[in-house]
Design an enzyme around this catalytic site. Structure first.
Site, PDB file in Angstrom:
ATOM      1  N   ASP A 294       0.837  -1.187   0.000  1.00  0.00           N
ATOM      2  CA  ASP A 294       0.000   0.000   0.000  1.00  0.00           C
ATOM      3  C   ASP A 294       0.886   1.257   0.000  1.00  0.00           C
ATOM      4  O   ASP A 294       1.367   1.642   1.039  1.00  0.00           O
ATOM      5  CB  ASP A 294      -0.956  -0.006   1.191  1.00  0.00           C
ATOM      6  CG  ASP A 294      -0.288  -0.409   2.512  1.00  0.00           C
ATOM      7  OD1 ASP A 294       0.792  -1.029   2.510  1.00  0.00           O
ATOM      8  OD2 ASP A 294      -0.875  -0.105   3.561  1.00  0.00           O
ATOM      9  N   GLU A 478      12.541   0.980   7.654  1.00  0.00           N
ATOM     10  CA  GLU A 478      11.430   0.223   7.079  1.00  0.00           C
ATOM     11  C   GLU A 478      11.663  -0.102   5.608  1.00  0.00           C
ATOM     12  O   GLU A 478      11.313  -1.177   5.128  1.00  0.00           O
ATOM     13  CB  GLU A 478      10.161   1.054   7.239  1.00  0.00           C
ATOM     14  CG  GLU A 478       8.922   0.449   6.626  1.00  0.00           C
ATOM     15  CD  GLU A 478       7.789   1.453   6.536  1.00  0.00           C
ATOM     16  OE1 GLU A 478       6.643   1.010   6.378  1.00  0.00           O
ATOM     17  OE2 GLU A 478       8.052   2.675   6.614  1.00  0.00           O
TER      18      GLU A 478
END
Length: 530
Positions: A294, A478
């Site tokens: 996403d 991340e």
């Protein structure tokens, strides 16, 4: 000896050891002259004390010789020179070759204790300790956890793996599936189903535990296949799509068609931009969140804009690869406990899924596995790292493996690791970003299918990127920019550090390829000598 005589004697030792303190020592301004003035006047670092506390990698005279020879022209070049020749506190004073030690030290920081239900809180209860990704992700997440567990397995943290499996098994028993994350607002969707692969990492094979896990695994499969009962008439229902030949494959979906609680304003803005039925756009956005990607050009009708998102129209190759792996493992577990009917059923389901993947998701002329668009009834044009999932789950033939490897080498191999897609959209699951889970899927999938050199190449490039960012920031991040080998960007929120799956994949890679740590040491030595 009297006290003052001892003190004098100790002082004499100090003088012998450190020289005469009355002799003047050169300050950084005196040592580095023009270089010092430029660093301070151009405000290379916000705090003027930062550079004066830096430690040179070479003798000061050698640093100044290199500076006069190179004469860095602008601020970026000056910064690169300084970071190459100095260990700057808080900037690049982290030893990249000690990544493994850093990750091991992070595991206790990311552990959270069992969660009890609390009135008014969105957090869902969990019975056992677990690892969170870090940063804004302060609860356990589904697919993140598999890649985290890879690191726990090689870092001596097996009890935490078993503990997290207790949580996931209990979650399936309670809700019928594993949600995106353990919050109430995630209950309407799941994430890529890695529970079956997580169980491969367990060392607890007691009959009672095995029986409970098999039941949970079958329950999760039923959740993903629940739409089969209504896909007959519509062609697609919930998470199931009936293909043209009647075979059932899966898609991402969400049980709700409203803006996501955690991204409410963003979803409202996207739906307004899309200009079509808002509920449909919300469903596509939520399905994109279930995918874990996403967001990405994989889900965009025009390949560029999120306003054209149509996730639920797409039959994704990664999801169906994981469903195949789930069906195969259910067969094995059923056969182990003597449930022949179950084993036969799931062996048949796996065979049908594999045949459908070869028929609809394999694009031989392009040497790739693709997602399939149920509206156009053809593969989508977007090449992505998901093309490696069939290799990862053992579903590719030798010819398919060779073709995918060639495509990956030509189009997805970036300077700092595997590209997510070759498309630049500003979304975080597109170029230039690379992600730890996709690196592992590629490395492991290629390595187990005879493509050892390419697997090792991707591993080395990726760890080089992680190490470079760690050396500069002291953080595990991340996502990363694999074109520039720096922290990644894009997405709906700031870059997060912590970071569960990056830690896990880093440890797993360095365990598999210990020579990469040696390469990092040598790279640091070369950089210091420049």
């Amino acid at each position: 000896m009297k006290y003052w005589q001892s003190f004098v004697a100790a002082g004499l030792v100090s003088l012998l050891a450190f020289g005469n303190p009355s002799r003047a020592q050169s300050s950084p301004a005196e040592l580095y002259g023009d270089l010092f003035r430029r660093v301070q006047l151009e405000k290379l670092f916000p705090d003027g004390k930062t550079f004066v506390d830096a430690v040179p990698r070479l003798a000061p005279g050698a640093v100044m010789t290199a500076y006069r020879q190179q004469q860095p022209r602008d601020k970026d070049a000056l910064r690169a020179f300084v970071l190459r020749h100095f260990r700057v506190p808080g900037i690049n004073d982290h030893d990249a070759s000690n990544l493994r030690d850093h990750v091991r030290a992070l595991w206790p920081v990311l552990v959270r204790q069992p969660v009890e239900r609390q009135a008014g809180s969105s957090e869902l209860p969990l019975p056992a300790p677990f690892i969170v990704p870090g940063g804004r992700f302060r609860e356990i997440y589904y697919w993140d956890s598999y890649f985290t567990m890879l690191g726990l397995a090689v870092d001596g943290q097996q009890p935490l793996i078993e503990s997290m499996l207790v949580d996931f098994t209990a979650t399936v028993e309670t809700y019928g599936h594993i949600p995106n994350g353990m919050r109430t607002y995630y209950l309407s969707r799941s994430q890529p189903p890695f529970y079956a692969l997580m169980l491969d990492l367990s060392k607890d094979d007691t009959p009672a535990i095995a029986a409970r896990r098999l039941a949970a695994l079958r329950q999760e499969h039923a959740y993903w296949m629940k739409g089969a009962r209504c896909a007959v008439a519509s062609g697609a229902c919930e998470r199931v799509v009936r293909m043209p030949d009647g075979t059932l494959l899966n898609r991402y979906w969400d049980d709700k068609d409203a803006p996501r609680d955690e991204s409410y304003a963003e979803d409202v803005a996207t739906a307004a931009e899309a200009g079509s039925d808002k509920a449909t756009t919300y469903r596509h956005l939520r399905a994109g969140a279930e995918s874990g990607w996403d967001f990405s050009s994989r889900w965009f009708g025009d390949g560029r804009s999120i306003a054209t998102i149509h996730t639920t129209d797409i039959v994704p190759v990664d999801l169906n690869s994981l469903m195949l792996a789930m069906e195969q493992r259910i067969e094995v577990r059923c056969r182990k406990v003597g449930d022949t009917a179950c084993a036969t059923e799931f062996a048949g389901l796996a065979r049908k899924r594999k045949a459908a993947m070869d028929r609809y998701l394999w694009v031989g002329r392009e040497g790739r596995y693709a997602d399939w668009d149920s509206k156009t009834r053809r593969p989508t044009p977007v090449l992505s790292a998901a093309t490696l999932y069939p290799l990862f789950v053992g579903a590719a033939s030798p010819a398919q493996v060779s073709a995918v490897a060639a495509t990956v080498h030509a189009k997805l191999l970036g300077r700092g690791g595997l590209r997510t897609t070759p498309n630049q959209t500003g979304q975080q699951w597109d170029q230039p970003n690379g992600w730890a889970p996709l690196q592992w899927v590629a490395i492991d999938g290629l390595a187990r299918n005879g493509q050892a050199a390419l697997a090792r190449d991707i591993a080395g490039r990726w760890i080089g990127t992680v190490a470079a960012a760690y050396a500069e920031t002291g953080k595990m991040l991340e996502k990363y920019d694999v074109e520039e080998r720096k922290p990644g960007g894009g997405g709906e929120y700031p870059l997060q550090d912590g970071f569960g799956w990056t830690n896990g994949v880093t440890s797993a890679i360095l365990e598999r390829y210990p020579d990469i740590a040696t390469d990092l040491d040598q790279a640091e030595t070369r950089a210091a000598a420049q």
